[in-house]
Structure formats: structure tokens, C-alpha cells
Write a protein that holds these residues in place. Structure first.
Motif, PDB file in Angstrom:
ATOM      1  N   ALA A  51     -16.169   5.555   6.320  1.00 46.29           N
ATOM      2  CA  ALA A  51     -16.487   6.561   7.329  1.00 46.29           C
ATOM      3  C   ALA A  51     -16.082   7.949   6.851  1.00 46.29           C
ATOM      4  O   ALA A  51     -16.802   8.937   7.076  1.00 46.29           O
ATOM      5  CB  ALA A  51     -15.793   6.218   8.650  1.00 46.29           C
ATOM      6  N   ASP A  52     -14.933   8.043   6.172  1.00 47.62           N
ATOM      7  CA  ASP A  52     -14.504   9.331   5.626  1.00 47.62           C
ATOM      8  C   ASP A  52     -15.461   9.815   4.540  1.00 47.62           C
ATOM      9  O   ASP A  52     -15.748  11.018   4.455  1.00 47.62           O
ATOM     10  CB  ASP A  52     -13.089   9.217   5.068  1.00 47.62           C
ATOM     11  N   ASP A  54     -18.684   9.206   4.367  1.00 52.75           N
ATOM     12  CA  ASP A  54     -19.843   9.721   5.092  1.00 52.75           C
ATOM     13  C   ASP A  54     -19.552  11.087   5.688  1.00 52.75           C
ATOM     14  O   ASP A  54     -20.395  11.995   5.666  1.00 52.75           O
ATOM     15  CB  ASP A  54     -20.229   8.760   6.222  1.00 52.75           C
ATOM     16  N   HIS A  55     -18.355  11.234   6.243  1.00 51.12           N
ATOM     17  CA  HIS A  55     -17.949  12.484   6.887  1.00 51.12           C
ATOM     18  C   HIS A  55     -17.914  13.631   5.880  1.00 51.12           C
ATOM     19  O   HIS A  55     -18.414  14.733   6.149  1.00 51.12           O
ATOM     20  CB  HIS A  55     -16.571  12.278   7.522  1.00 51.12           C
ATOM     21  N   GLY A  58     -21.369  14.752   5.123  1.00 48.40           N
ATOM     22  CA  GLY A  58     -21.907  15.541   6.228  1.00 48.40           C
ATOM     23  C   GLY A  58     -21.431  16.983   6.206  1.00 48.40           C
ATOM     24  O   GLY A  58     -22.211  17.907   6.488  1.00 48.40           O
ATOM     25  N   GLU A  59     -20.172  17.211   5.872  1.00 50.41           N
ATOM     26  CA  GLU A  59     -19.642  18.574   5.838  1.00 50.41           C
ATOM     27  C   GLU A  59     -20.192  19.372   4.656  1.00 50.41           C
ATOM     28  O   GLU A  59     -20.326  20.593   4.730  1.00 50.41           O
ATOM     29  CB  GLU A  59     -18.108  18.564   5.778  1.00 50.41           C
ATOM     30  N   SER A  93     -23.202   9.729  -0.204  1.00 45.92           N
ATOM     31  CA  SER A  93     -22.231   8.698   0.181  1.00 45.92           C
ATOM     32  C   SER A  93     -22.713   7.360  -0.359  1.00 45.92           C
ATOM     33  O   SER A  93     -23.762   6.852   0.056  1.00 45.92           O
ATOM     34  CB  SER A  93     -22.099   8.630   1.705  1.00 45.92           C
ATOM     35  N   LEU A 188      -8.136  13.214   6.702  1.00 48.74           N
ATOM     36  CA  LEU A 188      -9.131  14.105   7.305  1.00 48.74           C
ATOM     37  C   LEU A 188      -8.807  15.586   7.102  1.00 48.74           C
ATOM     38  O   LEU A 188      -9.678  16.341   6.643  1.00 48.74           O
ATOM     39  CB  LEU A 188      -9.330  13.770   8.778  1.00 48.74           C
ATOM     40  N   HIS A 192     -11.264  18.103   5.028  1.00 52.48           N
ATOM     41  CA  HIS A 192     -11.800  19.232   5.777  1.00 52.48           C
ATOM     42  C   HIS A 192     -11.432  20.540   5.083  1.00 52.48           C
ATOM     43  O   HIS A 192     -12.260  21.456   4.984  1.00 52.48           O
ATOM     44  CB  HIS A 192     -11.269  19.227   7.205  1.00 52.48           C
TER      45      HIS A 192
END
Length: 205
Positions: A51-52, A54-55, A58-59, A93, A188, A192
Motif C-alpha cells: 500500500a505504501d 502504491d501511495h 500516487g504522490e 508500483s 509515511l 511524504h
């Protein structure tokens, strides 16, 4: 904010990450060099780390904190389509391709499913982001080994224990926690920050 301001703010908000300051800065420099030289990011992990991954993609692939408006003209004159798009930092990803993952795992071995994609997608100047709270997830470790075999740099994000990812990766950000959920809680803000720094570097006006 510029890249340095994003970087400095991370440690104000999360003082525990001071232990990783040098490695986070090294990871940023590797990723920045990747994009300056026309490369892309490949990311992978399992479970919450998937999931990270993918995240992160996305960013990178769309506006995060900035609008990333496209200023160039379309090569075919169709500028209208560009008004609804944003500039991207190319990223893939590796855990998002369900048909490929299931086919490869069925026919061969799941532990090499990310390594196969690194070998297939990976090119000079690319960077692999490898996520594993233990640092020993075999599929992720093998992806880094495949990156090494192809001359591709890697950034690993793990927990605080010594691990195989630390052994094989170009730089390993060892977060100062050992429990899985606590490692994930610090993962996260680190990525980020890296994404915000990269966006500021390439798209701030």
C-alpha cells in the motif's frame, strides 16, 4: 516551501527520525539524480508496504502539494488535452499488476515476482524503492538484488533491526522502531517528505 524546508520540517514534526537524517538525505539525492537524468522510480512491498508503494507512486505521478501545470505545447497541436493533465515524476508500483503477479507466482516463484519486473522495466538511471518493515521480505530483497545485477540504485525503508535489505541496498533508511505498526507509522512521513522535496525541486515556480 523548498526542498530544504520540507527536509528540516520533517525532523521538527518527528524528532525520532533524527537518527535517519543522513540516510533520508542520501535517499533524496539518489532520487533527485534519477529524475534529473531521465530515470523513473520503481517501488515494491508486501501487505502494508505494498500500500505504501502504491501511495508513493500516487504522490509522484500527479500533483502532491503543487499544481504542476503543464506549460509546454503538445507536439501535435492538441493543447486542449494538456489543460486537464499535470506534470509527473515517472513511477511504477510493482505490486499493482495483479495479472502479472498471479501468472508469475503460479508458473514460477512469488519470491522473484518483483525481481522479474525490475529486470523487465529497469533502465539506467532508474531507482528502486524497496519497502519492508522487517527488511527481510524475500520478494523485496530479491528485487534489490535484481536491481544490483542491472546496475540500478535502490533505496530501502525498513525497521531498526539489521536486515538483508540493509546489506544489499544502495541506501537503507532504518526507522527507529521494531514493531510493524510503529515502523509503518514512521514510513509515511519519510516518503511524504521525499515526495514533497522532489516536487519542490522539479516543479516549484
Amino acid at each position: 516551501m523548498n526542498s530544504k524546508q520540507h527536509f528540516d520540517k520533517l525532523f521538527v514534526r518527528y524528532p525520532a527520525l533524527e537518527a535517519c537524517r543522513t540516510e533520508i538525505n542520501s535517499a533524496y539525492n539518489i532520487l533527485c539524480g534519477c529524475y534529473k537524468n531521465g530515470g523513473k522510480v520503481l517501488a515494491c512491498g508486501n501487505g502494508g508496504s505494498a500500500a505504501d508503494a502504491d501511495h508513493i507512486v500516487g504522490e509522484l505521478m500527479k500533483g502532491f502539494l503543487l499544481s504542476r501545470k503543464i506549460k509546454e505545447k503538445a507536439v501535435n497541436g492538441d493543447d486542449e488535452i494538456l489543460s486537464g493533465l499535470q506534470n509527473a515524476l515517472p513511477a511504477i508500483s510493482l505490486n499493482a499488476h495483479s495479472a502479472l503477479l498471479s501468472a508469475f507466482s503460479n508458473d514460477l516463484q512469488f519470491e522473484n515476482v518483483y525481481a522479474q519486473q525490475v529486470w523487465g522495466y529497469g533502465e539506467k538511471n532508474d531507482v528502486l524503492i524497496a519497502l519492508s518493515t522487517s527488511g527481510n521480505s524475500l520478494s523485496v530483497v530479491n528485487a534489490v538484488r535484481a536491481a544490483n545485477a542491472k546496475g540500478i540504485k535502490s533505496v530501502a525503508i525498513t525497521g531498526g533491526r539489521d536486515s538483508n535489505l540493509e546489506k544489499f541496498s544502495t541506501v537503507c533508511i532504518k526507522l527507529p522502531e521494531t514493531e510493524t505498526f510503529k515502523i509503518q507509522e514512521l514510513t509515511l512521513p519519510v516518503y511524504h517528505c521525499l515526495c514533497a522535496m522532489l516536487e519542490a525541486e522539479f516543479f516549484a515556480e
